[in-house]
Write a protein that holds these residues in place. Sequence first.
Motif, short mmCIF file in Angstrom:
data_model
loop_
_atom_site.label_atom_id
_atom_site.label_comp_id
_atom_site.label_asym_id
_atom_site.label_seq_id
_atom_site.Cartn_x
_atom_site.Cartn_y
_atom_site.Cartn_z
N GLY A 150 0.83 -1.07 -0.31
CA GLY A 150 0.11 0.24 0.42
C GLY A 150 0.81 1.38 -0.25
N VAL A 151 1.86 1.47 1.14
CA VAL A 151 2.90 1.90 1.17
C VAL A 151 4.09 2.71 -0.42
N HIS A 152 3.88 1.74 -0.97
CA HIS A 152 4.86 1.64 -2.37
C HIS A 152 4.47 2.20 -3.60
N VAL A 153 2.57 1.78 -3.39
CA VAL A 153 1.34 2.33 -4.43
C VAL A 153 1.04 3.83 -4.46
N VAL A 154 1.04 4.34 -3.02
CA VAL A 154 1.00 5.95 -2.39
C VAL A 154 2.30 6.40 -3.10
N ASP A 155 3.25 5.91 -2.91
CA ASP A 155 4.19 6.97 -3.54
C ASP A 155 4.58 6.82 -4.84
N ALA A 156 3.90 6.22 -5.60
CA ALA A 156 3.61 5.91 -6.79
C ALA A 156 2.98 6.63 -8.07
N SER A 157 1.93 6.83 -7.22
CA SER A 157 0.43 7.23 -7.47
C SER A 157 0.78 9.11 -8.00
N ARG A 158 2.12 9.84 -7.34
CA ARG A 158 1.70 11.36 -7.19
C ARG A 158 2.41 11.27 -8.93
N GLU A 159 3.63 10.79 -9.55
CA GLU A 159 3.45 10.59 -10.82
C GLU A 159 2.47 9.93 -11.55
N ALA A 160 1.12 9.67 -11.55
CA ALA A 160 0.63 9.03 -11.95
C ALA A 160 -0.99 9.44 -12.56
N SER A 161 -1.19 8.96 -14.15
CA SER A 161 -2.08 9.15 -14.06
C SER A 161 -3.88 8.94 -13.26
N LEU A 162 -3.69 7.56 -13.57
CA LEU A 162 -4.21 6.79 -12.74
C LEU A 162 -4.21 5.45 -12.34
N VAL A 163 -4.29 5.17 -10.89
CA VAL A 163 -3.94 4.16 -10.00
C VAL A 163 -5.25 2.83 -10.25
N VAL A 164 -4.37 1.57 -10.24
CA VAL A 164 -5.63 0.44 -10.79
C VAL A 164 -4.89 -0.48 -9.44
N VAL A 165 -5.83 -0.77 -8.90
CA VAL A 165 -5.84 -2.01 -7.81
C VAL A 165 -7.42 -2.83 -8.18
N GLY A 166 -7.06 -3.90 -6.89
CA GLY A 166 -7.69 -4.52 -6.95
C GLY A 166 -8.85 -4.69 -5.87
N ARG A 167 -9.90 -5.84 -5.71
CA ARG A 167 -10.82 -5.97 -4.81
C ARG A 167 -11.30 -7.53 -5.47
N HIS A 183 -6.57 -5.02 2.40
CA HIS A 183 -6.65 -2.98 3.15
C HIS A 183 -5.01 -3.01 2.36
N VAL A 184 -5.04 -3.16 1.47
CA VAL A 184 -4.12 -2.31 0.33
C VAL A 184 -4.66 -1.36 -0.22
N THR A 185 -5.88 -2.00 -0.92
CA THR A 185 -6.87 -1.33 -1.49
C THR A 185 -7.03 -0.56 -0.61
N HIS A 186 -7.80 -0.60 0.42
CA HIS A 186 -8.50 0.17 1.51
C HIS A 186 -7.14 1.39 1.70
N ALA A 187 -6.02 1.39 2.04
CA ALA A 187 -4.89 2.12 1.98
C ALA A 187 -4.58 2.97 0.89
N VAL A 188 -4.82 2.41 -0.71
CA VAL A 188 -4.61 3.28 -1.82
C VAL A 188 -5.71 4.63 -2.16
N LEU A 189 -7.37 4.02 -1.23
CA LEU A 189 -8.06 5.25 -1.34
C LEU A 189 -8.12 5.94 -0.32
N HIS A 190 -7.77 5.82 0.77
CA HIS A 190 -7.60 6.56 1.33
C HIS A 190 -6.55 8.07 1.30
N HIS A 191 -5.09 7.03 0.88
CA HIS A 191 -3.53 7.95 0.82
C HIS A 191 -3.80 8.49 -0.79
N CYS A 192 -4.09 7.71 -1.47
CA CYS A 192 -3.99 9.08 -3.44
C CYS A 192 -4.53 10.04 -3.01
N THR A 193 -4.37 10.75 -3.96
CA THR A 193 -4.87 12.07 -4.51
C THR A 193 -4.66 11.60 -6.27
N VAL A 194 -4.74 11.04 -7.23
CA VAL A 194 -5.21 10.67 -8.20
C VAL A 194 -6.44 9.66 -8.41
#
Length: 301
Positions: free
Chosen positions: A252-269, A282-293
């Motif tokens: 989750g932390v690494h995906v959020v870090d990568a999202s800062r330079e992304a146009s779209l973040v894709v995660v699974g459920r 838990h990873v998708t939950h973390a990404v949803l609450h910390h990504c800004t894209v």
Amino acid sequence: MPRTITVGLDGSPESRAAAEWAAREAKLRDLPVKIVHVWEPVPEPMAQAPLLGAETHRHWTERIPREAAEGISLRHPSVEVISEQVSGRPAEVLAEAAKSAELLVLGSRGMGGIGGFMVGSVGLSVIAHAQRPVVLIRALEAAADEHEPDPAGVPSAAAPFRPVVLGLDVEHPDPTLVAFAFDAAVRRNTSLRVVRGWNPPPYYAYGTPANPALHEGLALAEAERLTEALRPWRQKYPSVEVVEECLYGSAGVHVVDASREASLVVVGRRVRRMPFGAHIGHVTHAVLHHCTVPVAVVAHD
């Protein structure tokens, strides 16, 4: 009848930003946009009030999808726009609307000065139950934010798209999830950055910090697993530049870090057919609450 890019609209700035993103995505996919406004009937005691009747309430709420559709048609003349008002509970109506959609787009409030989404109960319920991909958009999301800066250093919608980021679990590399991410990269003519977080097995955990050679060997093995998982997809999508990142620590932390330079973040459920409700992981939950894209949550078995 072709599927649509469906967006849930409630008149808020978040949902209006979602409608704009949906129109841009519809253009990329050559599909119509369908605006769904959920009208919750006024409870009987309120309907009896002299200043608020059910018909008056419905009259005003009908303006929301109509005016939104008119605005999108003006700004995106090449996109077909359909609007619909449905009565019922928003979470249930939107989850049902997702069944006939290519994907469902929802707005989500930003958390003030903290990066990320504030996902309300309706959004979480829809994400947890929708069988089609659901994309969350923040109120301040603009087209230029998804693109690289122009030569002057200013974000511009005329510049190339930023990369698409995929958070991937190589234990369960579901084809629906991976295909969605590659397709998004193709449509944006951009690269795909695949991020995987890993941790050593418990019986190695206490030895790796003091044993660099052991840690390096485990890291190499994990990176090879990611490469193998992506090999058939590289062959299927040869035009997509793929950047692999297999990193020690929280996914989750690494995906959020990568999202800062992304146009779209894709995660699974993962779809869990359990009698006690649905979960998003838990990873998708973390990404949803910390990504800004924009974040796409793809349901898969």
